[in-house]
Design a protein around this motif. Structure first.
Motif, PDB file in Angstrom:
ATOM      1  N   SER A 110       0.882  -1.290   0.489  1.00  0.00           N
ATOM      2  CA  SER A 110       0.213   0.111   0.066  1.00  0.00           C
ATOM      3  C   SER A 110       0.832   1.119  -0.253  1.00  0.00           C
ATOM      4  O   SER A 110       0.222   2.152  -0.845  1.00  0.00           O
ATOM      5  N   GLN A 111       1.805   1.579   0.683  1.00  0.00           N
ATOM      6  CA  GLN A 111       2.854   2.427   0.814  1.00  0.00           C
ATOM      7  C   GLN A 111       3.431   2.347  -0.347  1.00  0.00           C
ATOM      8  O   GLN A 111       3.914   4.070  -0.701  1.00  0.00           O
ATOM      9  N   ASP A 112       4.370   1.424  -1.110  1.00  0.00           N
ATOM     10  CA  ASP A 112       4.825   1.666  -2.195  1.00  0.00           C
ATOM     11  C   ASP A 112       3.944   2.417  -3.255  1.00  0.00           C
ATOM     12  O   ASP A 112       4.255   3.152  -4.053  1.00  0.00           O
ATOM     13  N   LEU A 113       2.169   1.886  -3.015  1.00  0.00           N
ATOM     14  CA  LEU A 113       1.392   2.407  -3.934  1.00  0.00           C
ATOM     15  C   LEU A 113       1.600   4.079  -3.956  1.00  0.00           C
ATOM     16  O   LEU A 113       0.900   4.283  -5.116  1.00  0.00           O
ATOM     17  N   VAL A 129       4.356  -3.451  -6.625  1.00  0.00           N
ATOM     18  CA  VAL A 129       3.238  -3.261  -7.559  1.00  0.00           C
ATOM     19  C   VAL A 129       3.519  -2.956  -8.995  1.00  0.00           C
ATOM     20  O   VAL A 129       2.573  -3.302  -9.575  1.00  0.00           O
ATOM     21  N   PHE A 168      -6.702   7.374  -0.069  1.00  0.00           N
ATOM     22  CA  PHE A 168      -6.539   6.102  -0.110  1.00  0.00           C
ATOM     23  C   PHE A 168      -6.279   5.796   1.376  1.00  0.00           C
ATOM     24  O   PHE A 168      -6.526   4.306   1.991  1.00  0.00           O
ATOM     25  N   GLN A 169      -5.426   6.731   2.479  1.00  0.00           N
ATOM     26  CA  GLN A 169      -5.022   6.398   3.797  1.00  0.00           C
ATOM     27  C   GLN A 169      -6.734   6.513   4.558  1.00  0.00           C
ATOM     28  O   GLN A 169      -7.000   5.709   5.421  1.00  0.00           O
ATOM     29  N   THR A 182      -6.836   2.364   3.554  1.00  0.00           N
ATOM     30  CA  THR A 182      -6.749   1.666   4.705  1.00  0.00           C
ATOM     31  C   THR A 182      -6.961   0.951   6.208  1.00  0.00           C
ATOM     32  O   THR A 182      -6.578   0.076   6.624  1.00  0.00           O
ATOM     33  N   PHE A 228      -8.537  -2.829   6.272  1.00  0.00           N
ATOM     34  CA  PHE A 228      -6.650  -3.890   5.626  1.00  0.00           C
ATOM     35  C   PHE A 228      -7.463  -5.436   5.823  1.00  0.00           C
ATOM     36  O   PHE A 228      -7.468  -6.556   5.489  1.00  0.00           O
ATOM     37  N   LEU A 256      -5.679  -3.422  -3.705  1.00  0.00           N
ATOM     38  CA  LEU A 256      -5.442  -2.138  -3.115  1.00  0.00           C
ATOM     39  C   LEU A 256      -5.250  -1.384  -4.466  1.00  0.00           C
ATOM     40  O   LEU A 256      -5.869  -0.041  -4.879  1.00  0.00           O
ATOM     41  N   LEU A 257      -4.512  -2.583  -5.400  1.00  0.00           N
ATOM     42  CA  LEU A 257      -3.896  -1.364  -7.094  1.00  0.00           C
ATOM     43  C   LEU A 257      -5.485  -0.832  -7.283  1.00  0.00           C
ATOM     44  O   LEU A 257      -5.216   0.227  -8.451  1.00  0.00           O
ATOM     45  N   PHE A 298      -6.608   1.892  -5.454  1.00  0.00           N
ATOM     46  CA  PHE A 298      -5.988   2.709  -6.002  1.00  0.00           C
ATOM     47  C   PHE A 298      -6.359   3.912  -7.048  1.00  0.00           C
ATOM     48  O   PHE A 298      -5.596   5.017  -7.500  1.00  0.00           O
TER      49      PHE A 298
END
Lengths: 87, 214
Positions: free
Chosen positions: A80-83, B3, B44-45, B49, B52, B77-78, B81
């Protein structure tokens, strides 16, 4: 045949309560219906016993909820952080 | 899955950009759904988050495999985002579960033959969580809990799945219906029958009497 409880207590029958008991325990029926079921359970020991058994089953099932493996959760967080911060 | 590999493989579906009308979770609306990258990251956060844990548990119920569950979460998640700039902030849980459902459909199409359709294979994989079970968590009535566990393991995969989604993961009937692509009535029916089977097993061992006596 009408049960003794039905004779002395207006409202849903035992069969009707049993049909909605699961949804009642899951909080998936509206307040009005829930109050009817609760009133029935307060006066019908047989249905109340069923309700207690199913509540206990739900409690037991909920206890099976395991913490997610920290390594997996860490990997998900890193992904998630990398995204959101690709650098 | 890294990713960059996910990005290459991803195709966003249009329906993932919209909020859903029916969910138990509403964290408020997003003021500007067409913001900058920084705003996307913040959104997103804020919306993704916190989910999760739920996403992983739901993914595990769908895949019954740690590796596949993690891949499905990362795919979700991808996709989330990539489409969050079109998400209006309403019903984030329902939005995410819809994305996960679509991602799972896509994965199932690619993965053939699908072992998930094999009840025996699913039964074998269901032992994963039980193997990691913490004995201290069984505090009130170990015998009762063991009987429930045994009955749960004996359920057909479709029944066990809905029990896990609702009773373990805390999904609503509607959310469980959405993620499993079944009508709400089917979720209710499976749940009712699953719990009835567990209850019958308890009755056979006399453990249901223990409940009313306690």
């Amino acid at each position: 045949m009408m049960s003794f409880v039905q004779k002395i207590m207006p409202g849903p029958s035992c069969d009707e309560v049993m049909e909605t008991l699961q949804a009642y325990l899951d909080g998936e029926i509206d307040d009005k219906q829930a109050k009817k079921v609760a009133r029935h359970l307060a006066k019908c020991s047989q249905c109340d016993r069923e309700s207690q058994v199913y509540s206990k089953i739900k409690e037991s099932l909920a206890k099976r909820k395991q913490p997610v493996d920290p390594e997996i959760m860490a990997a998900i967080k890193q992904f998630s952080q990398d995204l959101i911060s690709p650098n | 899955m890294p990713v960059k590999d996910c990005v290459v493989a991803l195709m966003i579906r249009p329906e993932e950009s919209t909020a859903l009308p029916d969910s138990s979770t509403d964290s408020g609306t997003r003021p500007d759904p067409t913001g900058s990258k920084a705003e996307d990251a913040a959104a997103f956060q804020k919306y993704v988050t916190p989910e999760f844990d739920l996403l992983y548990r739901t993914a595990w119920s769908l895949t019954r495999n740690n590796t596949d569950a993690q891949d499905l979460v990362q795919d979700t998640l991808l996709r989330a985002f990539r489409s969050i700039d079109r998400f209006d902030g309403r019903y984030p849980r329902a939005w995410l579960l819809t994305i996960m459902r679509n991602a799972n459909i896509n994965r199932a199409r690619k993965k053939k033959p699908d072992l998930l359709d094999d009840p025996d294979a699913a039964f074998e994989r269901s032992a994963d969580f039980a193997d990691n079970e913490d004995p201290e968590s069984l505090v009130v009535s170990p015998v009762f809990d063991a009987a429930v566990q045994q009955a749960l393991d004996a359920l057909p995969p479709n029944f066990r799945q809905v029990v896990e989604l609702v009773d373990l993961n805390g999904l609503s009937y509607q959310e469980a219906a959405d993620i499993t692509e079944t009508p709400v009535g089917t979720v209710m029916s499976r749940l009712h029958r699953a719990r009835s089977r567990i209850r019958e097993q308890l009755s056979e061992t006399g453990l249901d009497a223990e409940v009313s006596a306690s």
